[in-house]
Scaffold this motif. Structure first.
Motif, PDB file in Angstrom:
ATOM      1  N   ALA A  88     -16.511-118.466  68.251  1.00 48.51           N
ATOM      2  CA  ALA A  88     -16.859-120.444  69.046  1.00 48.51           C
ATOM      3  C   ALA A  88     -18.691-120.693  69.312  1.00 48.51           C
ATOM      4  O   ALA A  88     -19.078-121.688  68.898  1.00 48.51           O
ATOM      5  CB  ALA A  88     -15.904-121.130  69.438  1.00 48.51           C
ATOM      6  N   LEU A  89     -18.607-119.686  70.147  1.00 51.78           N
ATOM      7  CA  LEU A  89     -19.822-119.470  71.855  1.00 51.78           C
ATOM      8  C   LEU A  89     -21.452-119.196  70.245  1.00 51.78           C
ATOM      9  O   LEU A  89     -22.120-119.801  70.061  1.00 51.78           O
ATOM     10  CB  LEU A  89     -19.630-119.428  72.461  1.00 51.78           C
ATOM     11  CG  LEU A  89     -21.296-119.153  73.340  1.00 51.78           C
ATOM     12  CD1 LEU A  89     -22.003-120.874  73.739  1.00 51.78           C
ATOM     13  CD2 LEU A  89     -20.811-118.606  74.795  1.00 51.78           C
ATOM     14  N   ALA A  90     -20.611-117.894  70.003  1.00 52.08           N
ATOM     15  CA  ALA A  90     -21.740-116.992  69.203  1.00 52.08           C
ATOM     16  C   ALA A  90     -21.913-118.112  67.842  1.00 52.08           C
ATOM     17  O   ALA A  90     -23.256-118.171  67.636  1.00 52.08           O
ATOM     18  CB  ALA A  90     -21.126-116.311  68.730  1.00 52.08           C
ATOM     19  N   ARG A  91     -21.104-119.180  67.044  1.00 53.22           N
ATOM     20  CA  ARG A  91     -22.176-119.947  66.377  1.00 53.22           C
ATOM     21  C   ARG A  91     -22.555-120.969  66.389  1.00 53.22           C
ATOM     22  O   ARG A  91     -23.242-120.737  65.637  1.00 53.22           O
ATOM     23  CB  ARG A  91     -20.071-120.444  65.454  1.00 53.22           C
ATOM     24  CG  ARG A  91     -19.884-119.838  64.887  1.00 53.22           C
ATOM     25  CD  ARG A  91     -18.290-120.126  63.984  1.00 53.22           C
ATOM     26  NE  ARG A  91     -17.016-120.688  65.020  1.00 53.22           N
ATOM     27  CZ  ARG A  91     -15.961-120.414  65.014  1.00 53.22           C
ATOM     28  NH1 ARG A  91     -16.347-118.805  64.532  1.00 53.22           N
ATOM     29  NH2 ARG A  91     -15.930-121.035  65.643  1.00 53.22           N
ATOM     30  N   ARG A  92     -22.460-120.981  67.967  1.00 59.11           N
ATOM     31  CA  ARG A  92     -23.620-123.286  68.384  1.00 59.11           C
ATOM     32  C   ARG A  92     -25.222-121.790  68.271  1.00 59.11           C
ATOM     33  O   ARG A  92     -25.716-122.123  68.062  1.00 59.11           O
ATOM     34  CB  ARG A  92     -22.958-123.125  69.609  1.00 59.11           C
ATOM     35  CG  ARG A  92     -21.142-123.842  69.696  1.00 59.11           C
ATOM     36  CD  ARG A  92     -21.268-124.608  71.355  1.00 59.11           C
ATOM     37  NE  ARG A  92     -20.068-125.530  70.777  1.00 59.11           N
ATOM     38  CZ  ARG A  92     -19.383-126.528  71.632  1.00 59.11           C
ATOM     39  NH1 ARG A  92     -20.356-126.384  72.718  1.00 59.11           N
ATOM     40  NH2 ARG A  92     -19.078-127.301  71.876  1.00 59.11           N
ATOM     41  N   LEU A  93     -24.489-120.664  69.148  1.00 61.65           N
ATOM     42  CA  LEU A  93     -26.031-120.305  69.749  1.00 61.65           C
ATOM     43  C   LEU A  93     -26.557-119.768  68.511  1.00 61.65           C
ATOM     44  O   LEU A  93     -27.895-119.797  68.202  1.00 61.65           O
ATOM     45  CB  LEU A  93     -25.755-118.805  70.748  1.00 61.65           C
ATOM     46  CG  LEU A  93     -25.306-119.271  72.486  1.00 61.65           C
ATOM     47  CD1 LEU A  93     -24.997-117.748  72.341  1.00 61.65           C
ATOM     48  CD2 LEU A  93     -25.353-120.182  72.400  1.00 61.65           C
ATOM     49  N   ALA A  94     -26.157-119.249  67.390  1.00 61.04           N
ATOM     50  CA  ALA A  94     -26.541-118.687  65.755  1.00 61.04           C
ATOM     51  C   ALA A  94     -27.306-119.916  65.468  1.00 61.04           C
ATOM     52  O   ALA A  94     -28.291-119.205  65.293  1.00 61.04           O
ATOM     53  CB  ALA A  94     -25.572-118.125  65.149  1.00 61.04           C
ATOM     54  N   LEU A  95     -27.841-121.453  66.121  1.00 64.03           N
ATOM     55  CA  LEU A  95     -27.521-122.468  64.716  1.00 64.03           C
ATOM     56  C   LEU A  95     -29.091-122.513  65.544  1.00 64.03           C
ATOM     57  O   LEU A  95     -30.199-122.524  65.197  1.00 64.03           O
ATOM     58  CB  LEU A  95     -27.306-123.241  65.753  1.00 64.03           C
ATOM     59  CG  LEU A  95     -25.480-123.618  64.800  1.00 64.03           C
ATOM     60  CD1 LEU A  95     -24.984-125.128  65.319  1.00 64.03           C
ATOM     61  CD2 LEU A  95     -25.520-123.771  63.181  1.00 64.03           C
ATOM     62  N   GLY A  96     -29.760-122.338  67.154  1.00 69.02           N
ATOM     63  CA  GLY A  96     -30.304-121.814  67.906  1.00 69.02           C
ATOM     64  C   GLY A  96     -31.516-120.774  67.384  1.00 69.02           C
ATOM     65  O   GLY A  96     -33.168-120.953  66.652  1.00 69.02           O
ATOM     66  N   ALA A  97     -30.873-119.993  66.983  1.00 67.19           N
ATOM     67  CA  ALA A  97     -31.443-119.296  67.348  1.00 67.19           C
ATOM     68  C   ALA A  97     -31.841-118.397  65.552  1.00 67.19           C
ATOM     69  O   ALA A  97     -32.956-117.985  64.675  1.00 67.19           O
ATOM     70  CB  ALA A  97     -30.697-117.453  67.317  1.00 67.19           C
ATOM     71  N   ALA A  98     -31.229-119.202  64.651  1.00 72.05           N
ATOM     72  CA  ALA A  98     -31.471-119.185  63.316  1.00 72.05           C
ATOM     73  C   ALA A  98     -32.795-119.988  62.683  1.00 72.05           C
ATOM     74  O   ALA A  98     -33.469-119.364  62.231  1.00 72.05           O
ATOM     75  CB  ALA A  98     -30.461-119.737  62.260  1.00 72.05           C
ATOM     76  N   ALA A  99     -32.377-121.100  63.196  1.00 71.75           N
ATOM     77  CA  ALA A  99     -34.044-121.545  63.324  1.00 71.75           C
ATOM     78  C   ALA A  99     -35.367-121.160  63.839  1.00 71.75           C
ATOM     79  O   ALA A  99     -36.331-121.184  63.592  1.00 71.75           O
ATOM     80  CB  ALA A  99     -33.882-123.121  64.235  1.00 71.75           C
ATOM     81  N   VAL A 100     -34.510-119.822  65.550  1.00 71.69           N
ATOM     82  CA  VAL A 100     -36.358-119.734  65.512  1.00 71.69           C
ATOM     83  C   VAL A 100     -36.748-118.584  64.218  1.00 71.69           C
ATOM     84  O   VAL A 100     -37.906-118.236  64.405  1.00 71.69           O
ATOM     85  CB  VAL A 100     -36.105-118.684  66.664  1.00 71.69           C
ATOM     86  CG1 VAL A 100     -36.745-117.674  66.896  1.00 71.69           C
ATOM     87  CG2 VAL A 100     -35.791-119.808  68.241  1.00 71.69           C
ATOM     88  N   ALA A 101     -35.310-118.075  63.803  1.00 71.39           N
ATOM     89  CA  ALA A 101     -36.077-116.683  63.229  1.00 71.39           C
ATOM     90  C   ALA A 101     -36.889-116.936  61.793  1.00 71.39           C
ATOM     91  O   ALA A 101     -37.190-116.364  61.255  1.00 71.39           O
ATOM     92  CB  ALA A 101     -34.922-116.107  62.717  1.00 71.39           C
TER      93      ALA A 101
END
Length: 374
Positions: free
Chosen positions: A293-306
């Motif tokens: 669940a935490l990884a799904r949250r963090l992936a949102l910010g990481a996806a924007a950066v990527a």
């Protein structure tokens, strides 16, 4: 146009000093081989650097014959003393080192505003002065302060922020008044990125983004091996990024509703409680559903950066990145692969809680050497 003799000497001297810094003590013969300079030129530059107090004889090379070329030359480490100060919301940590970056003394202490801004500042300054004295540093050459908040790229000043403790802003001014040293200030996330680039998880990368996941949320952008601060020093203010799953939208005066709302330490602790876990140990528990669940949250910010920068690598730092380690990083990478077509590796910090101090010390060392080395 050929360089003037004085310019050529300066270039040769700096090259030799960098070699002595990176390789350790060297003989004149080794300097000749590594620089490609003639024997007389190396002899001249060694004497010049000895005369300036930057280089001295530290011993002899055991495998070589005795004589001038058998002497080992090294940088005079105590030619200048450096310091790094990591300023957190409720604490400060300090490291004092020599010109080569070797730690001489370090200390930490809680600091709060319960007694007012003045006493909080005095406690932080006193800790620094006491640690410098313990290290035998009668005079500091350069101090770098790492703090949360924006740093003005033009003047190098910590910019005013309604959520920044008042003692943070006052501290830098008092340090500049009290210390006979050059005082630099840099955002803590940027310093962590400098450390990870040169001595940590990203030392094999020229492009990466560091996500700082702690009480606050931020990012540092490194492209082409250089830290990118942005026009106003705000590059990486990812806490303000609008993302799904929040209570609303962020605003110019607050990041509630932005990525901060999902990824700050308070949000991570609340998520742990939702999964029936102790917030203090949840990240180390290996609890799959919570980490997913935490990884799904963090992936949102990481996806924007990527999507915007395509850095190829994201480093998870701060308290959450450190405690989550490789297990969390692997999950974020898997979730990110579902959100972005751009291949992005996700790594955990290699330096943990020491990253900000390590970065601040590197900045102090670079600044001091730029001034002292010819």
């Amino acid at each position: 146009m050929a360089a003037s003799p004085s310019t050529a000497r300066a270039i040769n001297d700096r090259h030799a000093l960098r070699l002595l810094q990176d390789e350790g003590p060297l003989t004149a013969a080794q300097l000749k081989t590594l620089t490609g300079l003639s024997r007389p030129t190396v002899a001249d530059l060694v004497e010049r650097l000895r005369g300036s107090g930057l280089v001295h004889v530290v011993g002899e090379a055991g495998a070589e014959r005795r004589g001038p070329n058998a002497k080992l030359y090294g940088i005079v480490a105590d030619r200048a003393h450096l310091a790094a100060l990591d300023v957190r919301t409720h604490s400060v940590s300090v490291t004092v080192a020599d010109l080569l970056g070797a730690t001489l003394a370090e200390a930490s202490a809680p600091v709060g505003e319960d007694g007012g801004t003045g006493p909080a500042v005095e406690k932080a300054v006193t800790l620094l002065e006491r640690t410098a004295k313990e290290a035998g540093a009668d005079r500091l050459h350069t101090l770098t302060v790492g703090a949360p908040g924006l740093v003005d790229p033009a003047g190098g000043e910590l910019r005013d922020s309604a959520k920044l403790p008042a003692w943070h802003r006052r501290l830098v001014a008092v340090l500049q008044e009290r210390l006979p040293a050059r005082v630099l200030v840099e955002n803590e996330t940027n310093l962590a990125a400098v450390a990870e680039l040169r001595a940590g998880a990203a030392r094999d990368r020229e492009d990466f983004v560091l996500l700082w996941l702690g009480q606050g949320v931020g990012a540092a952008v490194v492209l082409g091996g250089r830290l990118r601060r942005g026009a106003s020093g705000g590059a990486g203010e990812i806490g303000f990024l609008p993302v799904p799953g929040t209570s609303g939208l962020p605003s110019a005066t607050g990041c509630d509703g932005g990525f901060h709302e999902l990824a700050c330490l308070a949000a991570v602790e609340a998520l742990a409680l939702d999964h029936g876990l102790d917030p203090a140990s949840a990240l180390a528990s290996g609890h799959g559903p919570f980490l997913d669940a935490l990884a799904r949250r963090l992936a949102l910010g990481a996806a924007a950066v990527a999507s915007v920068l395509d850095p190829g690598c994201v480093v998870l730092a701060g308290d959450t990145g450190h405690r989550g380690g490789a297990a969390l990083a692997a999950r974020v990478e898997a979730e990110l692969a579902l959100l972005s077509p751009l291949r992005t590796e996700v790594r955990a910090t290699a330096l943990g809680d020491t990253a900000v101090l390590r970065g601040a010390l590197l900045v102090s060392r670079d600044a001091a050497q730029d001034e002292l080395f010819p």
